[in-house]
Enzyme design. Structure first.
Site, PDB file in Angstrom:
ATOM      1  N   GLU A   1      -1.950   7.564   0.162  1.00  0.00           N
ATOM      2  CA  GLU A   1      -2.513   7.880  -0.787  1.00  0.00           C
ATOM      3  C   GLU A   1      -2.639   9.153  -2.185  1.00  0.00           C
ATOM      4  OE1 GLU A   1      -4.461   8.492   3.863  1.00  0.00           O
ATOM      5  OE2 GLU A   1      -3.079   6.949   1.981  1.00  0.00           O
TER       6      GLU A   1
ATOM      7  N   LYS B   1       0.670  -1.417  -0.030  1.00  0.00           N
ATOM      8  CA  LYS B   1      -0.206   0.047  -0.395  1.00  0.00           C
ATOM      9  C   LYS B   1       1.307   1.206   0.168  1.00  0.00           C
ATOM     10  CE  LYS B   1      -1.786   2.662   2.674  1.00  0.00           C
ATOM     11  NZ  LYS B   1      -2.213   3.997   2.064  1.00  0.00           N
TER      12      LYS B   1
ATOM     13  N   GLY C   1       5.804   5.724   8.617  1.00  0.00           N
ATOM     14  CA  GLY C   1       5.670   6.125   9.251  1.00  0.00           C
ATOM     15  C   GLY C   1       5.031   6.898  10.502  1.00  0.00           C
ATOM     16  N   GLY C   2       4.426   7.795  10.756  1.00  0.00           N
ATOM     17  CA  GLY C   2       4.627   8.182  11.963  1.00  0.00           C
ATOM     18  C   GLY C   2       3.697   7.502  13.308  1.00  0.00           C
TER      19      GLY C   2
ATOM     20  N   CYS D   1      12.182  11.852   8.114  1.00  0.00           N
ATOM     21  CA  CYS D   1      11.825  10.967   9.443  1.00  0.00           C
ATOM     22  C   CYS D   1      13.795  11.264   9.904  1.00  0.00           C
ATOM     23  CB  CYS D   1      11.418   9.871   9.613  1.00  0.00           C
ATOM     24  SG  CYS D   1      12.838   8.899   8.269  1.00  0.00           S
TER      25      CYS D   1
ATOM     26  N   GLU E   1       7.436  15.934  16.416  1.00  0.00           N
ATOM     27  CA  GLU E   1       7.692  15.692  15.143  1.00  0.00           C
ATOM     28  C   GLU E   1       6.985  16.876  14.205  1.00  0.00           C
ATOM     29  OE1 GLU E   1       9.408  12.590  11.531  1.00  0.00           O
ATOM     30  OE2 GLU E   1       7.295  12.641  13.018  1.00  0.00           O
TER      31      GLU E   1
ATOM     32  N   THR F   1       0.520   6.443  14.339  1.00  0.00           N
ATOM     33  CA  THR F   1       0.569   5.296  13.243  1.00  0.00           C
ATOM     34  C   THR F   1       0.823   3.831  13.821  1.00  0.00           C
ATOM     35  OG1 THR F   1      -0.291   6.740  11.806  1.00  0.00           O
ATOM     36  CG2 THR F   1      -0.313   4.281  11.282  1.00  0.00           C
ATOM     37  N   GLY F   2       1.910   3.731  14.367  1.00  0.00           N
ATOM     38  CA  GLY F   2       3.231   2.923  14.358  1.00  0.00           C
ATOM     39  C   GLY F   2       2.064   1.741  15.395  1.00  0.00           C
TER      40      GLY F   2
ATOM     41  N   GLU G   1       9.240   1.844  11.019  1.00  0.00           N
ATOM     42  CA  GLU G   1      10.203   2.904  11.241  1.00  0.00           C
ATOM     43  C   GLU G   1       9.572   4.229  11.289  1.00  0.00           C
ATOM     44  OE1 GLU G   1      12.256   6.371  10.226  1.00  0.00           O
ATOM     45  OE2 GLU G   1      12.168   4.802   7.849  1.00  0.00           O
TER      46      GLU G   1
END
Length: 490
Positions: A177, A174, A227-228, A283, A384, A231-232, A249
């Site tokens: 988007e 994925k 990603g963030g 990042c 961040e 979300t991780g 990561e």
């Protein structure tokens, strides 16, 4: 208007409900493409296709040299389409063409690296006291769910796809988007090299739908996410259902420590590169600059002077040095942090505004921004921002520099600038981060591991460590003296 489709079982297709999402050029706010918006049904189908392909052995049973031959062909195709891919990346993400060009070269090199690595010996034998030959072999994990962000749409995809395929896995992928262009072109390349159907599947759509289903599915054996951190954490919880392997990561708030004895202009130059490359949307960005008090005022003055000279504009302009941020939503998030910094009492000495001059008013451009008079407890120091915003802090000595460097929940990267080699190594060893630099910033190599400490993630990408993620380790014991063991009485 481009029409982007998903790729499942070797076929290009619309989403099951025909849903579409607009894709927007961040340099001018204009819609230039529509992408299929994947549903849960689409993800489930892609997972089942991937599982069937893995079970069949159509890919995993190939000799490593055969899998490597596909990866080498993919690398050659990336080189062949490099200019087109760079233009697509700039159109989609906004980054300057010169940055996008480097990404394409790195992507091809990454495929070649893992194509070569997978053909090298990787087994072990153990000499034990019993008449047993003990072996250790590596096998593919199975179905791998790969979820990639928008800041490096192609390169970060390749960091996951290349080792996953090299190891013999099948994938459900994925992309963000927001940036589906170069991922779509990559899958066109897969089709060109005739990658077996079902081995690589791509589902476009929102993370809350597509990404969540990948993370929750009991038929997915591994999730690799970049990603963030928020979300991780959600993915960790979702993945617990079948205890799938995880590689995460996540975010960073990386310190860039500059001592008074550093080569001054070199330190300033790399500090600019550390935060404003990629418009700060990296990042590992050096978003906290820590400067020894003896040169603090001089450094801030020179840094601001240089920051004001950065040519901000659309990525397809050859003179552009820094492009827009990726979307209107993200621009608003970065501007919110800038306002928050003001409210917290920090002082802006450069930038701080959206750019609406010189024909840039429709794009998502933010001035290179510098905060001073900050405190470690401020949100702009701890959180961040992921944009062209930096805080510059003052320290007295090594001890304070290390304390400030390690004062956040993140531990992705860090740098030290000094001509004293012993001091550089002392301080670097004390930085709680997975990636460190001395007298440089942002260097990345396919051969070296990438990942962080603390809330910056779990596991590593790249290097042999990046291949390990996509492999299981199996112990095999062979009895060399085949006779009854006699453990129980007859």
């Amino acid at each position: 208007m481009l029409d982007l489709k998903m790729y499942i079982n070797g076929e290009w297709r619309e989403s099951s409900d025909k849903g579409k999402r607009n894709v927007i050029n961040p340099a001018n706010g204009e819609i230039f493409a529509q992408a299929a918006e994947g549903t849960i049904e689409d993800v489930k189908e892609a997972i089942q296709v991937s599982k069937a392909a893995f079970t069949s052995g159509i890919w995993s049973d190939l000799a490593p040299t055969e899998r490597a031959s596909y990866l080498f062909k993919i690398a050659d195709k990336i080189d062949h389409y490099a200019e087109e891919l760079a233009r697509l990346e700039t159109l989609d993400n906004g980054k300057p063409l010169r940055e996008a060009g480097y990404d394409m070269a790195d992507a091809a090199a990454c495929f070649r690296y893992y194509a070569g690595l997978i053909t090298k010996p990787d087994g072990l034998t153990y000499h034990v006291s019993d008449p047993i030959q003990a072996l250790v072999v590596r096998e593919p994990v199975g179905v791998c769910g790969l979820i990639v962000p928008w800041n490096y749409p192609l390169l970060l995809s390749v960091w996951k796809i290349a080792p996953a395929l090299a190891a013999g896995n099948t994938i459900v992928y994925k992309p963000s988007e927001v940036t589906p262009l170069t991922p779509t072109k990559l899958f066109e390349i897969f089709e060109e090299v005739e990658l077996p159907k079902g081995v690589a599947n791509m589902v476009l759509g929102a993370g809350s739908t597509v990404g969540n289903e990948i993370a929750e599915s009991h038929d997915v054996d591994l999730v690799s996410f970049t990603g963030g951190t928020k979300t991780g954490k959600h993915i960790m919880k979702a993945a617990a259902g079948n205890m799938k392997k995880l590689s995460l990561e996540l975010g960073g708030k990386s310190p860039n420590i500059i001592f008074a004895d550093a080569d001054f202009e070199t330190a300033v130059d790399y500090a600019l590169f550390g935060i404003y490359a990629g418009s700060g949307q990296i990042c590992a960005a050096g978003s906290r600059i820590l400067v020894e008090e003896a040169i603090f005022d001089k450094f801030v003055s020179r840094f601001v002077e240089r920051a004001k000279q950065i040519n901000v504009g659309p990525g397809d302009d050859p003179s552009t040095e820094m492009g827009p941020v990726v979307s209107q939503d993200h621009m608003e998030k970065v501007l919110h942090y800038i306002e928050l910094g003001k409210q917290e009492g920090a002082r802006i000495v450069c930038g701080g505004n959206r750019i609406t001059r010189n024909g840039l008013e429709k794009g998502y451009f933010i001035e290179p921004t510098v905060f001073v008079d900050v405190k470690p407890t401020m949100k702009i120091v701890q959180e961040e921002i992921f944009g062209p915003v930096v805080v510059i802090e003052k320290f007295k000595d090594e001890k304070e520099a290390i304390t400030l460097a390690n004062c956040t929940d993140y531990g992705l990267a860090g740098a030290v600038f000094t001509v004293d080699g012993a001091k550089a190594l002392r301080v670097t060893k004390k930085i709680r981060a997975g990636i460190t630099w001395i007298n440089t910033f942002h260097n990345t190599y396919n051969e070296a591991p990438w990942g962080g400490y603390k809330q910056s993630g779990i596991g590593r990408a790249l290097g042999t460590y990046g291949l390990d993620v996509f492999q299981e380790v199996k112990q095999i014991n062979i009895n060399l003296q085949v006779e009854p063991i006699g453990w129980f009485s007859k």
